[in-house]
Design a protein around this motif. Sequence first.
Motif, PDB file in Angstrom:
ATOM      1  N   VAL B 120       0.636  -1.132   0.331  1.00  0.00           N
ATOM      2  CA  VAL B 120       0.040  -0.010  -0.350  1.00  0.00           C
ATOM      3  C   VAL B 120       0.926   1.289   0.216  1.00  0.00           C
ATOM      4  CG1 VAL B 120      -1.592   1.701   0.823  1.00  0.00           C
ATOM      5  CG2 VAL B 120      -2.086  -1.182   1.189  1.00  0.00           C
ATOM      6  N   LYS B 121       2.050   1.060   1.023  1.00  0.00           N
ATOM      7  CA  LYS B 121       2.913   2.487   1.298  1.00  0.00           C
ATOM      8  C   LYS B 121       3.299   3.113  -0.306  1.00  0.00           C
ATOM      9  CE  LYS B 121       5.263   5.822   3.272  1.00  0.00           C
ATOM     10  NZ  LYS B 121       4.057   7.116   3.315  1.00  0.00           N
ATOM     11  N   PRO B 125       2.509   6.739  -1.818  1.00  0.00           N
ATOM     12  CA  PRO B 125       3.769   6.833  -1.862  1.00  0.00           C
ATOM     13  C   PRO B 125       2.681   8.080  -1.104  1.00  0.00           C
ATOM     14  CG  PRO B 125       4.096   7.594  -3.985  1.00  0.00           C
ATOM     15  CD  PRO B 125       3.112   6.402  -3.895  1.00  0.00           C
ATOM     16  N   THR B 126       1.411   9.119  -1.507  1.00  0.00           N
ATOM     17  CA  THR B 126       0.670  10.167  -0.852  1.00  0.00           C
ATOM     18  C   THR B 126      -0.448   9.781  -0.566  1.00  0.00           C
ATOM     19  OG1 THR B 126       0.638  11.499  -2.751  1.00  0.00           O
ATOM     20  CG2 THR B 126       2.682  12.166  -1.425  1.00  0.00           C
ATOM     21  N   PHE B 127      -0.827   9.875   0.254  1.00  0.00           N
ATOM     22  CA  PHE B 127      -2.344   9.605   0.843  1.00  0.00           C
ATOM     23  C   PHE B 127      -3.299  10.314  -0.249  1.00  0.00           C
ATOM     24  CE2 PHE B 127      -5.816  11.067   3.083  1.00  0.00           C
ATOM     25  CZ  PHE B 127      -6.345   9.356   3.654  1.00  0.00           C
ATOM     26  N   ALA B 130      -3.802   7.719  -2.937  1.00  0.00           N
ATOM     27  CA  ALA B 130      -4.759   6.717  -2.493  1.00  0.00           C
ATOM     28  C   ALA B 130      -5.954   7.023  -3.116  1.00  0.00           C
ATOM     29  CB  ALA B 130      -4.364   6.039  -1.288  1.00  0.00           C
ATOM     30  N   ARG B 132      -7.331   9.146  -4.220  1.00  0.00           N
ATOM     31  CA  ARG B 132      -7.667   8.794  -6.128  1.00  0.00           C
ATOM     32  C   ARG B 132      -7.617   7.776  -6.815  1.00  0.00           C
ATOM     33  NH1 ARG B 132      -2.844  10.944  -8.008  1.00  0.00           N
ATOM     34  NH2 ARG B 132      -2.860  13.205  -6.839  1.00  0.00           N
ATOM     35  N   LEU B 230      -5.675  -2.024   1.719  1.00  0.00           N
ATOM     36  CA  LEU B 230      -5.905  -0.202   1.018  1.00  0.00           C
ATOM     37  C   LEU B 230      -7.074   0.994   2.149  1.00  0.00           C
ATOM     38  CD1 LEU B 230      -4.970   2.370  -0.571  1.00  0.00           C
ATOM     39  CD2 LEU B 230      -6.637   1.304  -2.239  1.00  0.00           C
ATOM     40  N   PHE B 233      -6.086   1.108   5.482  1.00  0.00           N
ATOM     41  CA  PHE B 233      -5.409   2.332   6.279  1.00  0.00           C
ATOM     42  C   PHE B 233      -6.112   3.472   6.000  1.00  0.00           C
ATOM     43  CE2 PHE B 233      -2.894  -1.400   5.843  1.00  0.00           C
ATOM     44  CZ  PHE B 233      -1.993  -0.711   7.365  1.00  0.00           C
ATOM     45  N   VAL B 234      -7.091   4.110   5.183  1.00  0.00           N
ATOM     46  CA  VAL B 234      -7.061   5.316   4.078  1.00  0.00           C
ATOM     47  C   VAL B 234      -8.185   5.471   5.837  1.00  0.00           C
ATOM     48  CG1 VAL B 234      -8.872   6.225   2.474  1.00  0.00           C
ATOM     49  CG2 VAL B 234      -6.655   4.942   2.049  1.00  0.00           C
ATOM     50  N   PHE B 236      -8.483   4.544   8.306  1.00  0.00           N
ATOM     51  CA  PHE B 236      -7.775   4.853  10.259  1.00  0.00           C
ATOM     52  C   PHE B 236      -6.952   6.066   9.425  1.00  0.00           C
ATOM     53  CE2 PHE B 236      -3.993   5.587  12.460  1.00  0.00           C
ATOM     54  CZ  PHE B 236      -4.683   4.449  13.365  1.00  0.00           C
ATOM     55  N   ARG B 237      -6.903   6.631   8.264  1.00  0.00           N
ATOM     56  CA  ARG B 237      -5.795   8.396   8.658  1.00  0.00           C
ATOM     57  C   ARG B 237      -7.293   9.069   9.045  1.00  0.00           C
ATOM     58  NH1 ARG B 237      -1.048  11.377   7.039  1.00  0.00           N
ATOM     59  NH2 ARG B 237      -1.606  13.015   6.266  1.00  0.00           N
TER      60      ARG B 237
ATOM     61  N   PHE C 167      -3.981  -2.226  11.706  1.00  0.00           N
ATOM     62  CA  PHE C 167      -4.079  -0.701  10.494  1.00  0.00           C
ATOM     63  C   PHE C 167      -3.323   0.663  11.815  1.00  0.00           C
ATOM     64  CE2 PHE C 167      -8.296  -2.449   8.999  1.00  0.00           C
ATOM     65  CZ  PHE C 167      -7.013  -2.513   7.735  1.00  0.00           C
ATOM     66  N   ASP C 169      -0.831   4.457  10.755  1.00  0.00           N
ATOM     67  CA  ASP C 169      -1.207   5.634   9.870  1.00  0.00           C
ATOM     68  C   ASP C 169       0.050   5.455   8.813  1.00  0.00           C
ATOM     69  OD1 ASP C 169      -0.675   7.902   8.387  1.00  0.00           O
ATOM     70  OD2 ASP C 169      -1.286   9.381  10.389  1.00  0.00           O
ATOM     71  N   ILE C 170      -0.603   4.807   7.699  1.00  0.00           N
ATOM     72  CA  ILE C 170       1.414   4.436   6.560  1.00  0.00           C
ATOM     73  C   ILE C 170       1.772   6.111   6.770  1.00  0.00           C
ATOM     74  CG2 ILE C 170       1.478   4.165   4.542  1.00  0.00           C
ATOM     75  CD1 ILE C 170       0.337   1.732   4.894  1.00  0.00           C
ATOM     76  N   TRP C 171       0.459   7.017   6.387  1.00  0.00           N
ATOM     77  CA  TRP C 171       1.208   7.807   5.596  1.00  0.00           C
ATOM     78  C   TRP C 171       1.264   9.111   6.385  1.00  0.00           C
ATOM     79  CZ3 TRP C 171      -2.711   5.614   3.943  1.00  0.00           C
ATOM     80  CH2 TRP C 171      -2.760   4.302   2.566  1.00  0.00           C
ATOM     81  N   GLU C 174       4.791  11.600   4.985  1.00  0.00           N
ATOM     82  CA  GLU C 174       4.505  11.224   3.577  1.00  0.00           C
ATOM     83  C   GLU C 174       5.657  11.992   3.176  1.00  0.00           C
ATOM     84  OE1 GLU C 174      -0.211  11.496   2.166  1.00  0.00           O
ATOM     85  OE2 GLU C 174       0.627  13.590   2.781  1.00  0.00           O
ATOM     86  N   LYS C 189     -10.745   6.155 -15.019  1.00  0.00           N
ATOM     87  CA  LYS C 189     -11.303   5.826 -13.665  1.00  0.00           C
ATOM     88  C   LYS C 189     -12.661   5.981 -14.792  1.00  0.00           C
ATOM     89  CE  LYS C 189     -10.950   8.777 -10.139  1.00  0.00           C
ATOM     90  NZ  LYS C 189     -10.569   9.834  -9.187  1.00  0.00           N
TER      91      LYS C 189
END
Lengths: 444, 642, 642
Positions: B120-121, B125-127, B130, B132, B230, B233-234, B236-237, C167, C169-171, C174, C189
Amino acid sequence: MDTDPAPTPKVQVQFVTRHADIAVPPAPILVPTNLKRYGLSQIINHLLDTPTPVPFDFLAAGAFLRSSLDEYLTQHGLSAESVVTLEYVRAVVPPKFRAAFQHDDWVSSVNTLSADGDAPLILSGSYDGIARVWNISGQVVAEASGHTAAIKAAKWTPNGAGIVTAGMDRTLRLWSCDPESSAITPLAELLGHKSTVTHLAVDPRSTHILSASSDSTIGLWSTTPATPPPPPPSSLLPPKPSKKRKTTSTTTTIPRYGALALLTGHTGPASAVEFDGKDATVAYSAGWDHTIRTWDLATHRLVDTRTTQHPVASMCVLPSLSLLAAGSTARHITLHDPRAGASEVAAGVLRGHTNCVAALCAGGEWMMASAGHDGTVRVWDVRAVGSGSVFVVRREGGGGEGVTGREKVFAVEWSGVGIVSGGEDRRVQINETPTGAEGVEPKL
Amino acid sequence: MGRIKKKGVAGNAKNFITRTKAVRKLQVSLPDFRRLCIFKGIYPREPRNKRKANKGSTAATTFYYTKDIQYLLHEPVLEKFREHKAFAKKLNKALGRGDYSDAKRLETNNKPQVKLDHIVKERYPTFTDALRDLDDAVSMLFLFANLPTNHNLNPETIATCERLSNEWQHYIIRTHSLRKSFLSIKGIYYQAEIQGQEILWLVPYKFAQNVPADVDFRVMGTFVEFYSTLVGFVLFRLYTKEGLVYPPKFDADADSKGAGLRAFSLEAKGVGLLPAAGNDKNNTKAMSRQLATLNEKIASLEQKDEEDPVETTTLEEDSVMGESTIDTFKPVATGADVLLQPHMSNVGTSGSQDPANLFAPFTFFLSRETPRQPLEFLLRSFGCKRIGWDLVLGEGAFTEDENDPLITHQIVDRPPAKQVALPLMPIDGDEEMADASKVKKVNGRIPGRIYVQPQYIWDCINIGRLLSPAEYGPGALLPPHLSPWVKVDEKTYDPTAPNVADEEMSEDEEDDIEGGMEVDLESEDEEDEHEAIEVGALEEEEEEPESEDEEEKAQQEHQRELEAEAAGVKLPVGEKKKKEKRKSKQEREEEEQKEMQKIMMSRRKRKLYEKMQFSNKKKEEEVENLREKRRKIEKEKKAKGG
Amino acid sequence: MYPEIDPVYDSDDTDAGADGANTIGNIPLDFYDEYPHVGYDINGKKIMRPAKGAALDALLESIEVPKGWTGVTDKETGLGVKLTDEELEMVRKIQMDENAAGYDPYQPTVEYFTSKTEIMPLSAAPEPKRRFVPSKHEAKRIMKIVKAIRDGRIVPNKPKEPEKPSFYDIWADELPPRPDHIMHIPAPKLPPPTHDESYNPPKEYLPTEAERKAWEEMDPEDRPKDYLPRAHSALRLVPGFNGFIKERFERCLDLYLAPRVRRNKLNIDPESLLPKLPSPQDLRPFPTTTATVYRGHVGRVRTLSCDPSGIWLATGGDDGTVRVWEILTGREVWKIQVGEDGEAVNVVKWRPGKEAAVLAAATGDDVFLIHPPIFDPETESATKDLLSAGWGYAEIVKKDPLKKEPPAKWTKPTSTQQDSGIAVIITTKHTVKHISWHRRGDYFATVSPEGQNRAVAIHQLSKHNSQSPFRKSRGIIQRVEFHPFRPHLFVATQRYIRVYDLAKQELLKTLQPGSRWISSFDIHPGGDNLIVGAYDKRLLWHDMDLSTKPYKTMRYHQKAIRGVKYHQGGLPLFCSASDDGQIQIFHGRVYGDLMENALIVPLKVLRGHKVEKSLGVLDVEWHSRECWLFSAGADGTARLWN
C-alpha cells in the motif's frame, strides 16, 4: 404509563462517573425526558442519599448537558428506546470575585505561595520592573526592584525561600525573600538570554529553574548560587555603565551567573516552558514556531517535537492526566499527550476565547484556567471538550480610570487562594473557588 | 563516426518483456504471478514497436515493463508465495497420508499469511494518491458486502467488506463530504469529495446477485484482499484526522437486528476513558434501597423541575467558528475580473442554504417499502439527524411509529390509496404538534406532513436545494431522473433544454387549451400563408448568387426563422431539403479541399484525423437521434392533447 | 605438477625460490620484445630469451617428438613446456571428468573414535553412572510441562488465531508528492453514468423496437453498452441488475490485464486545465480578527514595520514619534521623537538581517538610522560598528573635488541624539515618502516624489554614500522596490512600473497596470509576480512572464487602495488596505511550473479601522513567519490581525 392522562415519556439513562466515591449502580434507570441538569442532579443525590445536596454536572457525548434530556434526544436524533449514558461530575461552583490589588503598571505575572496553614502570599510581577509580594488582605509586604525593564515572569522558588524574576532586560534575578521582615535582597543576576525572557518554571523537587526566551532558547538555571554555575558570557554583560539605565545601581554589587545550559531547538521565540508533573528531568517548552518540544534535562537533549497548527503562546501540564494544554494565538487551547506517537492528533480542542490565550494554569484533576487577551479568564473541564468553557471570569472593571473590563489578561494561577489573575488593567484579581469541589489542591 | 549500435540491447527490446519470460524469470506459477500483479498494480504495456520488443515476431503477446518485473524480483510477497507452496506440499502430504488432525494443525498453525501494508505504502506514496485510486476499491467492497457467501468466497471476507463499507459511510456522514448521487438501473452511484479528490462508487440494489459461471472469483478475491487493506489504512488516516478512534465500536447484536449504520458508534478521542461502571459491589447493595424509593422521587421531581436554576455559560465558539469561514466578495465597480470562491463547506456549519445540511431541520419517516440503507445514508450525510422507519426495516430508528408528531416528511413508494388529494404542505405550528398525537389519518395520510417518493431526495441533493415536493407526490408521474455528471455543452444533447420544435409545440398546446374553433381556423390559414412564405423563400434562393457572403446568408436564415416563428410553425422540411441542396455545392468544394489536405498529411496523422471524424460523426448521430425521438414523443403528446 | 610439500619450518613458499622463474609479474611480455632478455629471476638476474633455432630444427623437433613435448612454450621463460607422464595423465583425467590422479575415492574409512575399547584408554575413569541412569533433571522438567499441560496452562499445538489486520497511519511520514514517472500510467477511471442509465430516464432515451431487436441479436461482446435503457415508474419496481458482478469482474480484468498506453489527448476541455478551487480548510490559516490594538500615537499612524526577528513592531505617525511595540501584548517598549516641531514620520523600515538591528525612519527630508536600545549588548555593538564603519569612506568621498555633489548628506547626530539611539542622519533634498531596503541590508533606496530626477536615491550603509541612479525623470515616481533575489530595481511611476537591471544599468521591461495612479506595489517572494494597488480602487495582479498587462484586475474596494503586501514568510496570502477602512485578504498561490497560472481566492474583509477625514488604513505589513497582519490606521491606532 399510557393509562396516565399526561404521560411524560421516559428514557433509560445509565449514570457513570470517574470517581469511585460517588459511583452509583450502572444499571440503566428510567427517567422522564423532561428533566434537566437539576432534576438529574437530584436523582444522583437521592441515590447517594447525600446529607446535603451536592450539585452535579452531566456530560453527554463529551459535552455538558445544558438542555433537557428531551431536547438532547431530538437534537441528536436518538430514539426514546436507546440507553443514554450520562457521565456525572461534581459541579464546580462559579468563582466569585474576592479582591483586586491595584498596581502602577500592567501586571505581567502572578504566583501565589500558600505555605501550610498561614496566610498565602501573592507575588506579582509588573511592567514597571518591580515585583511585589502581597498578603491576602492586599498590603504590599515587600518589593523587589532592580530590573531595568519590564518584568515578564515572577515565581516563588521552592518552599518560598526566595523569588526568581525575569523580564525584558534579558536577565533572571534571584531574590531571597523573608516575608516577616518584608526584606527582599538580591541574590544573583542570571545572564545568558539574548532577548526578552517570557516565561519561568520552577521545579519544587530540584533546585532548577527553566526560562523561555524570545531568542528561541530555553535556559536551565540553578536556584542555589552556592554551587557556582559558569560565569556569564562576557559579551552579554552591559558594555559600559553609561549605557545602562540609571535605575540599576545594585547590579554592580550582586554576583552574576550564567546558565547551566541553554537548550536550543526552537526556531522561533519560545513562549512557555514547564517541568513534567512527575519527572523532574523532563521539561516541555512551546514556542511561536508552532512546536511543543520535550527536553531531557539530564542530558540537555531534545527528545520529541510536536508540531501544532498555530503559534503557541502558553502551556501548562495536567499532571494527573499527563497531558499538555497549549494555548495558541489562534484563540483555542489544544490538549496534547506528550507520550503518544507523532502520528497522534491532538486529544482535544477547547474553543471559546476570542483572542490569544496568554496563560494557562491547571487546577485540580480535570479543571484548568486560562487567561486570554480578550479580557477574560475561563475555566475549562477537559472532560467536556465538546461544550466550551465552564465559567467565564471577567475583569472587575471597577474604579474607572479608563478601565473598560476588556483589557488583556496576561497571567492566571489557580491555587488554594482561588483564581488569581493579572493583566493590562493594572490589577491582580482574585476570584475564590471553593476548594472542596473538584478538590483543587494547593499548588507548590 | 558513431559506433554501430547492437540490436536488442536498448530501447523497446530492453524495456519490455513478454509475460512468459517474466513468469520464468520470477519462477512463480501463472496464478501466483497474476496475484502478484494485482497486488503490486503491475499491468501490461503496449510497446511502441512490437517487432522490436519481441525479437522480430509480431505475434500477439502481452508485454510487461522490464523494470516492473525486476522490481518484483525482491518482493516479500513473492517469498510468502514460495512459503505457501512449501506449506501446500506439506498439507497435501498429510492429507495423502490421511492423518487429518495433522493437516488441521498445519492449516491452523503455520499457514503463511500475506501482509500487504508495504505494498500500500509503495503504491501510494502520498495519501492523495490513495484517495485518487479509491473508486474501484470502494465499489468492490460494496459489491462484496452485498454478496451471499458461497463456496468460493468465505464469510470473513464478506464481513470485512461489510464492516469497511459501513465505516466508510460513517466517515462520509460525519464530514458531510457526499456530493452527488444517482439512481441508475445498475445500482446507486454516489460521489464524495475528500480532500479535493472526487470518489465515485456504485452500490447495487439489495437483491440476490446472480453469479455468472464465467466469473473467476479468485481474481476478484485477490482484488478485494488488496482493496480491503487499502481502504482500512485510508479509513484509519481519515478517522484519526477527524479526531475519531479507529476502528469504531461495533455492536454485534444491534447489527444482527439490522441496525445497519447504527451498529457502529463513533467515539471522539476524548481525555481519559471512562472506567467500566459498577466495579464495586458493596455500594450497589447499599443503593438498592435508594433505587426502590427512586420512582416516587422522580415523580416528585417531574412537577418541581420547572423552577430549575439553570446556569449557562457564554459560548462564543460559533462566533469564533464564524470568523474563520471566508467572506464573499462582490466587485464594487465593473471592468474587473470576478474571482471564483469555494462555496460548499465540508464542515457542517448551520444554515439551511448550506447544502452540507440540506435536510437538517426535518424529520423523515421511511415507509416499509422504501430502501432504507441508501435513504438513511443520504439523509444523514446531508444533515438530517432524525430518521424514523418501520420496524420491519430493522431497528435503530429515531422512531418506529408512523404517526409521530415530529415527522415532517414521509417517504413512500407504494401506489396511492384511492381519492388521494395532492400532498399537503406542512401547516407547521405548535397546535399542530400539540394535537398531532391523537391526529387521525385522512385517506391514509397524516395531515401536516409531506409525502414524497424516494427520487425527491436524490433530485434535491443533486440540485443542492430543496425542490417543491409537489410533483414527487405518491403515485405522481415522476419527472425524469437525470445524471448529475453530464456536462451540458452545445455538442451534447440536453434533455432539460427544450429545442425549438418543442417550444412552439407547447405554445400550440396552450392555444388549444384556451382555444376554441377559430384558433384552428387561424392555424389553417397560417398554414397556407406559410406555404406562400416558403415559395418566396425559394425564389430568393434562386436569385441568390453563389458568391454570397456568410453573414448575409445567416441573415436570411434568421429572417426565415422569424417568419416561421410568427407563423407559429416550425421550419418546414422542404426548406431543409433545399438547404441541403444548396449546401452540397460548398460541401463538394470543401471535400475536395479536405482530400488535398489529407493527401498532404502524414499517414499516422491521417489515421488519427479519420478516427476523430468518425467518433465525432457518431456522437452527432446519437444526439440527432435523440432529438428526433423527442420530437416524435412531443408530437404524440400533442396528438393526445389535441 | 609441483613436488609434494614436506611440512617443515619455512617450507611454505614452494616455487617462488625456484630459480629461473620470471618475477616481472603479469605485465605483457611484448614489452621485452626489443630486449635480449624476457625478465628477471628472483635474484634480479636477467633471464635471457632462449635462442630460437632456425625453422629447420623446429621442424626437426616436431618430427621426432621429445619426451613430454607439448609444443607449448612458457611465455615467461620462453622455453618449451614439457609435461611428465603423470601430468599428462592428470590432464587426461580432467578432460574425462574423472577424479584427479592420486585421489582414491574408495579408500577404507579409518575409524578414529569408535566404541571399541582401546588397549591404552585416554582416561582410566569408569563410565559415569549418569550415562545410563535416566536424568532426574530432565524428568523434572518433563513433569513440569506435563503438569502445565494437565492444568491447561500449555495447550499443545493450540491453533493460533488469525491476527487481525492492524491498521496504523502509513502516511504519517509522508513524502512530498514527486512527479510521476513517465512509464507510470494510472488506470483510467470509469466514466460517470449518463442520462440513459437512469432508472427513470427521459422518454427519448428509451430504445425503439428496432433498436431493441438490433441490440438483442447483437453479439454480447460487441454491444456498445451492456444494458438497454429502461424506464420504471417507481423505485420499488426497479429489478436488480444481473450483469453487475460481470461488469465489476471485467473492470478487474481490465485493471490487471489490459495493456495501458499513453494517448496524447486531442480535445482537452478547458475545465481540466484551470486549477480546482481548494476547500476553505486548505485555505487556512488567514487573519480574521483584531488580536491587538497598539494605542499611543497622537494623530494618524502613517507607517509600520515588523523587525526581522518578529518580536517588535515599529510605527511612525503624524506626532513625529517612532514607537516600538511588543507584538502580542501591544506594550509600547520604546519611543523617540524624531520629527522636530511635529513633523510627521512618513516611513519606518527595519533593516533586514538579524545580526544587527537598524531602524530607518524618514521625516521630512531627513532619514534617521536608529538602533533602539532594546536589544542585547552583542547586537547593539554589532549595530554600532555597522553604522559607524562608513564615516571613513565618507571623508574620502568628500576629498575628491570632481565628484558631483551627492543627492544626500550623511551627518553624525548630536550626543543627545546618539544617547537616544540615533546613529546616522541622512539629509536629502526633498521629503522622503518611501524607503526600501535591499535584502542584504547594505543598500536602501529612498523615494521623494517631488525631486524629479533626484527622486530615487540609493544609499550605501557601509560607505555612507548616496547616489541617484536616474539621469532624467519619467513621471512622478511613487515607489521603488528591490527584486527579492535578482539585482533588479522596480520603479513605479503614476502609470507604469519599470524594471531596471542594476548590474547592466538598463531598462528590462515596463509593466502597464492600466490604472491612473499607482499607490503602492509589492513583489511576490518568487519574484515573477507582482501586485499593484492604485488610487482608483483597483488591485492588479501582474504575472511578469505572462505579459506586461495585468493578469487579474480586482475592484473590491470602495475607496483608494493605500497599500498592498505579499506574505513573505511562505504563506500564499496577500492583502490590500484601502481608505474605506477595510483590509482585504486574498489567497494567492503561485505554482511552480510556468504552465499553471496563479490561483487567487478572496478570503476575508477585515473591518475595524475607523475612517477619519476620508482616510482609512494607511499601511499594512505581514509578520515575517506567522499569518499575522499589521495595519496602520488614520484613527491613531495600529492593529494586529490574527
